[in-house]
Design an enzyme around this catalytic site. Structure first.
Site, mmCIF file in Angstrom:
data_model
loop_
_atom_site.group_PDB
_atom_site.id
_atom_site.type_symbol
_atom_site.label_atom_id
_atom_site.label_comp_id
_atom_site.label_asym_id
_atom_site.label_seq_id
_atom_site.Cartn_x
_atom_site.Cartn_y
_atom_site.Cartn_z
ATOM 1 N N GLU A 28 0.989 -0.934 0.354
ATOM 2 C CA GLU A 28 -0.037 0.376 0.162
ATOM 3 C C GLU A 28 0.633 0.951 0.321
ATOM 4 O O GLU A 28 0.110 2.531 -0.126
ATOM 5 C CB GLU A 28 -0.663 -0.049 1.400
ATOM 6 C CG GLU A 28 -1.519 -0.354 1.209
ATOM 7 C CD GLU A 28 -3.242 -1.090 2.239
ATOM 8 O OE1 GLU A 28 -3.064 -0.239 3.133
ATOM 9 O OE2 GLU A 28 -4.300 -1.660 1.845
ATOM 10 N N GLU A 86 -10.342 -4.519 8.704
ATOM 11 C CA GLU A 86 -9.735 -3.204 8.337
ATOM 12 C C GLU A 86 -8.362 -4.405 7.993
ATOM 13 O O GLU A 86 -8.078 -3.163 7.399
ATOM 14 C CB GLU A 86 -8.635 -3.399 10.147
ATOM 15 C CG GLU A 86 -7.651 -2.902 10.419
ATOM 16 C CD GLU A 86 -7.373 -1.275 10.033
ATOM 17 O OE1 GLU A 86 -8.729 -1.111 10.894
ATOM 18 O OE2 GLU A 86 -7.034 -0.382 9.604
ATOM 19 N N ILE A 99 -8.761 -17.916 -2.952
ATOM 20 C CA ILE A 99 -8.384 -17.124 -1.322
ATOM 21 C C ILE A 99 -9.451 -16.180 -0.675
ATOM 22 O O ILE A 99 -9.783 -16.794 0.876
ATOM 23 C CB ILE A 99 -7.288 -17.385 -0.985
ATOM 24 C CG1 ILE A 99 -6.813 -19.240 -1.444
ATOM 25 C CG2 ILE A 99 -6.988 -17.454 0.607
ATOM 26 C CD1 ILE A 99 -5.014 -19.168 -1.284
ATOM 27 N N ASN A 127 -6.441 1.085 -5.430
ATOM 28 C CA ASN A 127 -6.068 0.036 -5.961
ATOM 29 C C ASN A 127 -6.930 -1.000 -6.488
ATOM 30 O O ASN A 127 -8.170 -1.923 -5.827
ATOM 31 C CB ASN A 127 -6.025 -0.477 -4.152
ATOM 32 C CG ASN A 127 -5.597 -2.363 -4.522
ATOM 33 O OD1 ASN A 127 -5.309 -3.385 -4.937
ATOM 34 N ND2 ASN A 127 -5.776 -2.308 -2.545
ATOM 35 N N TYR A 134 -14.152 -6.809 -4.806
ATOM 36 C CA TYR A 134 -15.019 -6.320 -3.986
ATOM 37 C C TYR A 134 -16.151 -6.194 -4.336
ATOM 38 O O TYR A 134 -17.365 -6.474 -3.894
ATOM 39 C CB TYR A 134 -14.704 -4.957 -2.980
ATOM 40 C CG TYR A 134 -13.285 -4.802 -2.054
ATOM 41 C CD1 TYR A 134 -12.483 -5.853 -1.310
ATOM 42 C CD2 TYR A 134 -12.843 -4.251 -2.034
ATOM 43 C CE1 TYR A 134 -12.359 -6.201 -0.748
ATOM 44 C CE2 TYR A 134 -11.493 -3.846 -1.243
ATOM 45 C CZ TYR A 134 -10.688 -5.110 -0.995
ATOM 46 O OH TYR A 134 -10.175 -5.465 0.191
#
Ligand code: ACO
Length: 168
Positions: A28, A86, A99, A127, A134
């Protein structure tokens, strides 16, 4: 990948989770902000009530290949608790094998069992790989919310301004 097991983390996993956390911080581009120790993480997860919880993914040799850290939050609008994710991180050699989605499904199972109204988390705007994952699992990336943060110095400054402060 069926040979990978997703399970709740134990104390013995802390050093490896902490190592993966460092890998995520590098990924990140935030490594300079990663100052927390494995000891502090162990304390917060295993020794303080109501703290974060962790899932890990383990290969048949017993090596950890992924982790997620989450905790319960609360939505006043729903009057229901939720799960706040988180971190989720899969080591590079194990990505795109399902995974990450298995970990997110496991979290959804936990959220359902706890009668949560929401699962939420943040993602950096560049990202795109994670955003794609997502969205593929049904997540909405909300365009109109920003993160507000106080660091430890700002907390201390603000607390000192409280008329009720013991140290003000
Ligand atoms: N063969 C080929 N592709 C597959 C297979 C397979 N057998 N299984 C799944 N895939 C595809 C999926 O379909 C998915 O693609 P799609 O969403 O376009 O359909 C894609 O691979 C990824 O799904 P997973 O394999 O479940 O995801 P992965 O295990 O790679 O984990 C993650 C996703 C966590 C984002 C991982 O890439 C990662 O760790 N990235 C670096 C760190 C990161 O970005 N972490 C998230 C930061 S935000 C936060 O922590 C809250």
């Amino acid at each position: 990948m069926s040979s990978i097991t997703i399970r709740t983390a134990t104390r013995d996993d802390i050093p490896e989770i902490h190592a993966m956390l460092g890998e995520l911080a590098e990924f990140e581009k935030l490594a300079d902000q990663f100052v927390g120790t494995a000891e502090q993480m162990e304390l917060e997860i295993f020794d303080r009530a109501g703290g974060p919880e962790a899932l890990v993914a383990e290969d048949p040799a017993g090596d950890l290949v992924a982790y997620a850290i989450y905790f319960e939050n609360f939505s006043t609008f729903l009057c229901k608790r939720g799960i706040y994710l988180e971190d989720i991180y899969v080591r590079p050699a194990y990505r795109k094998q399902g995974i990450g989605k298995r970990i997110l499904s496991k979290l959804a199972e936990i959220a359902r069992l706890r009668e949560c109204g929401r699962m939420e988390w943040c993602v950096l705007d560049w990202n795109q790989n994670a955003i794609d994952v997502y969205e593929a699992i049904g997540g909405d990336v909300l365009p109109d919310w920003r993160i507000v943060r106080l660091d430890q110095t700002a907390i201390a400054d603000l607390a000192n301004k409280s008329p009720e402060s013991d140290h003000g």
